[in-house]
Design an enzyme around this catalytic site. Structure first.
Site, short mmCIF file in Angstrom:
data_model
loop_
_atom_site.label_atom_id
_atom_site.label_comp_id
_atom_site.label_asym_id
_atom_site.label_seq_id
_atom_site.Cartn_x
_atom_site.Cartn_y
_atom_site.Cartn_z
N GLY A 169 92.10 -30.72 12.01
CA GLY A 169 93.32 -30.12 11.52
C GLY A 169 93.84 -29.08 12.51
N CYS A 170 95.13 -28.77 12.37
CA CYS A 170 95.74 -27.83 13.31
C CYS A 170 95.17 -26.43 13.14
CB CYS A 170 97.25 -27.84 13.14
SG CYS A 170 97.83 -27.59 11.46
#
EC number: 1.2.1.38
Lengths: 341, 341, 341, 341
Positions: free
Chosen positions: C148-149
């Site tokens: 995930g970012c």
């Protein structure tokens, strides 16, 4: 104390009417309507109004037939207003319509640009609600068509020139608008990454505010209007750059004097002889600031106007019209200083 | 009608005092000072005030000795206030100082963080001007030290928790501020391309508002304050995310009730039980909006506060303090709705 | 020359893969898919790619069964990936999945936070695609779960501290993200007037990246993760402020040395001993910049990380993973300088 | 491998040359100069370049006499270039000057608009560095005057029309520029709160790019140029709205064909027949995107162009010119996809 209703009070112009009327001493908001939010408290939909005593018992109603008020603001979409305005009119209420439905005397122009069959004008006095040009008609009117946001900034920017007949017929308006003008509903156009770090021209030759600007200017003199709007990464404000061409030998000082005279008694138009108007100067206010007045080597005269599209370009002007219709002080509820910076 | 003076009226807090006082019915602005702009009309420096009748004869003066008023706002830089405030005090005027010079009872704390030798406190009643915590002292004070912008948002966000003793000593404030907090003078920090598309943390462990927050919270209970500010690409507003850790077994509902009770009579603090406050809700207003109140799996309680740094974080709070000092209605001149969107 | 496919190539991460792969010398894009845009040329949907020779014959296909490639990027929504990935795996293709579907070894954690019943992991080697921590596993994997970012920025910010065991268990991440992280589809959250001039905290204690960060840090040492994301009015970038508490007596210099050693051979992690990282420094690049490293009076250590959420936080890291899986130079296609300012 | 020098490498155009040349395979940066930063490492002044191997031994020098290179980029202010360019020319180096000093054949025009006495042109071949119009001259030139940012976008937007002789003489350019065009030094103009939420017209009839645009268009046909720039709250990009008036009876399709033919072999000009160009499509790239091509009821033809002011409007075009002068592939170092969104 007069009572008003706001039809379609979930959008930006409805919310802005509520923001401004919170400070209006002569008017109560009796009804706010929304089909979708029927029964909800106003603070639920507009949490920024929380704590405003005046609205503590105000709930949305979904039934516009119940609406009974001295004046109705119809903040409804184009095409929807003409379905409901006639009934309010018949029931004797004053109406200020914020849509485009009643802005055109020539309905064929409306139909051409809005691609909607018009249902006809009610047989009462109707005024185009730009007080600086039509104050007397507004006083008499039962129905006021509140002007479009771009037309307000554009017309006021050049009205003195057109009336005085010192510019060529051809006028170019290059306008830059904040995104709130696109309304409260998210679309691809208003998606943050599409707007941010961009300046997006749109409907570059076909925007329906074009004929509205032109028909008003033609009442003052000759005018062929070319108009291109741009969406700028800001929330509020319309900055209009009017490119005109002088047809008479006048200089900058004479032009400024002309504007100062034309807008001499207008409390909401401020003419700047030196500074170039900034959107933050008018933010949250009903002012239209006008400046620039520079002439280039090829005889082009540039005039700049700045308004808050939600105030002078919509809800503020609507309240100004209401004040005129009720004979109130025109500034009532509209006296504020621009939120600068 | 009381008369006030604004010392240093060219900056943002000075301009904001003028914006707000334009709507204040019990106060006249008798003097605005600036060494640099001596003799200039207020509209020349603040063109957005044009048209405000109240200010049509208001000129800057460079000579603060001439200033004679019931109350003086000193919107002067840290270190400069203590050069001029004692004289106003001696001459019997009330003073609200917007700098950090009189915020600390313990001057050694001031000297440590401001790196300035303090010249001493005048021998009059001084209050820390956060009305929600010190209203009674403000009433009595001749000199009010207006709180810093970050401290206002941070202290109000957690005061009920600290007072109630339900959180651990360690509190982390992660704040995001608009650029207007950096003042009117351009610097590398405020250069548009440096700010835009960035979120810039600064003075990440050493900001001088840290001890101001801590010493105030310590008056209510135990507190070890860790604070990190960030510059965000917005003009106005401070959003503070308070990360606290529960030391007692309380749930979300109890916490919300605690806040509602604590701020029950406070007209400028709005507690939101559901919504998360937004900066645009408080924009241009004196509100401090508080919400969030969520507890995570590790016992962290998150509280969010939102203020307009120039209003509740500076000039609005100063006027609120003035209203208290003069016995006016606390809302006078401060009643407005947030400019949302 | 290897051939790759992009499943779901109309969104931001798909477009970003195309942007970056345009400069990749060892890979061709053989397929891009979209149910909705079946048959359309890539330039029609992504006009900014116009003129890129490599893509002049690239059309969207709606039929993913036709896809035949050495490696497939699944840029599909959470929950949708697990419907299609197993088939690609069975057909012997390598897969890099950009959704959250394969990031959790413990599927109950996934189900708890994503509220989706998981369909099970394919029986092949799966790696969590954060090369700085799992390079060897990525080399061996047939399926890589791209991180995930937020986790990318958060984990890299504190990994050396957790591994070295010099901080307390409790770690607070206060992150600020650009709006592109919310994807290409307009919503109320991404509506320009809702974002602009605001900093909006959301899912303040419940964001599903929280367990992803925690389970990765726990592989390195002890960690209890508290995480709060904020939506900032910027398009690209995640700035993470990590608030940690030292449990050992170390100073700033030792900490910096620790980071420099930990990331010594990492070309995409830049450790700044003096400057505080800025989002514009990493904009458009695969860099994760780390800096800050300041300790306050209460033993809090602040570390700041900056990434471009669409590059190191998504598509760039995916290409980095692909380079590792194919044995290419890890920089291939990813060498660029941050678009600053 | 050719060696180049950058004179004045601390500003935005200098930094942008470094960013782009990092990916140029046929050129080394041998010297970067700055009086103020003499002796400092390039990463100290431009931290975003950290990690770029090519620059790991690059230091600023304050002594331009030491500079010895195949080609010199002078990224120096107007007026300063003519003090140093003649010496480089005499010493046999090629020079690309990014200032306005060598853009005018008619020096009186320069002196009128720049208010600087010109010191005369060196007696070598000088070309105006707009490759789409002057490629052959650029090949032969020892000194190339890199075009202004506004002129690049404006000239390319209408060149086909002027050359074909199908529009009236009078052309109005209404341009909107990002703030990076104002340079790296903070001023009141670039102060964030002055720019944000504003669109600021400036030098509305007197900008010195006006005569530069006009003299170039006059080489192609008849042209009277009226130009008004606006500062927009974005960092990079110039969006130019060209308002022209058709003098011949041509339709939209013919106009698009004319543009497609005119720019047929130009890799950096993209003509869009349907979409309106967006600044984010060209961000970070050397593209000039052109579109719009709509005709209104009064015969006005609107053409829109979009460039990145720091790339096609400055440093990218300079590298394109260098590639032409050295006989390299014109795309070398300039191949990239717009950072969209």
């Amino acid at each position: 104390m007069k009572e008003v209703a706001i039809i379609g009070a979930t959008g930006y112009t409805g919310a802005e009417l509520l923001r401004l009327l919170a400070n209006h001493d002569k008017v109560d908001v009796a009804y706010i309507t929304s089909r979708k939010e029927d029964g909800k408290h106003v603070f639920k939909i507009h949490p920024h109004l929380k704590g405003i005593e005046k609205y503590k018992d105000l709930y949305f109603t979904g039934d516009i037939d119940k609406v009974d008020a001295d004046l109705v603001f119809t903040a409804t979409p184009h095409g929807a207003s003409m379905d409901i305005v006639p009934d309010f009119i018949e029931r004797g209420m004053k109406v200020i319509d914020l849509s485009g439905d009643y802005r055109f005397e020539d309905l064929s122009l409306y139909e051409k640009y809005y691609k909607i069959k018009h249902k006809g004008l009610p047989n009462v006095k109707i005024a185009y609600g730009l007080p600086e040009l039509h104050r007397e008609e507004i006083k008499e009117a039962q129905l006021v068509a509140n002007p479009g946001c771009f037309p307000t900034g554009a017309i006021l920017a050049v009205a003195p020139l057109v009336k005085e007949g010192i510019i060529e017929e051809r006028i170019i308006f290059d306008s830059k608008t904040g995104v709130s003008g696109a309304g409260v509903n998210p679309t691809e156009t208003t998606h943050f990454p599409n707007v941010n770090e961009n300046i997006n021209p749109y409907k570059i030759t076909t925007h329906r505010h074009t004929p509205e600007i032109e028909k008003e200017l033609k009442k003052l003199g000759k005018a062929k209007v070319s108009f291109t709007p741009h969406l700028a990464p800001i929330t509020r404000g319309i900055l209009t750059t009017a490119h005109t061409f002088l047809s008479k030998d006048v200089d900058r000082e004479e032009i400024i004097k002309l504007y100062e005279k034309f807008y001499n008694n207008e409390i909401f138009v401020r003419v700047f002889s030196e500074e170039i108007p900034k959107l933050t100067w008018v933010r949250g206010t009903n002012f239209c600031d006008i400046g620039g007045f520079k002439i280039d080597e090829h005889g082009r005269l540039v005039v700049i106007s700045a308004i808050d599209n939600l105030v002078k370009g919509a809800s503020g002007q609507a309240i100004q019209n209401m004040n005129i219709m009720f004979g109130f002080d025109e500034k009532e509820g509209l006296f504020s200083v621009g939120l600068n910076p």
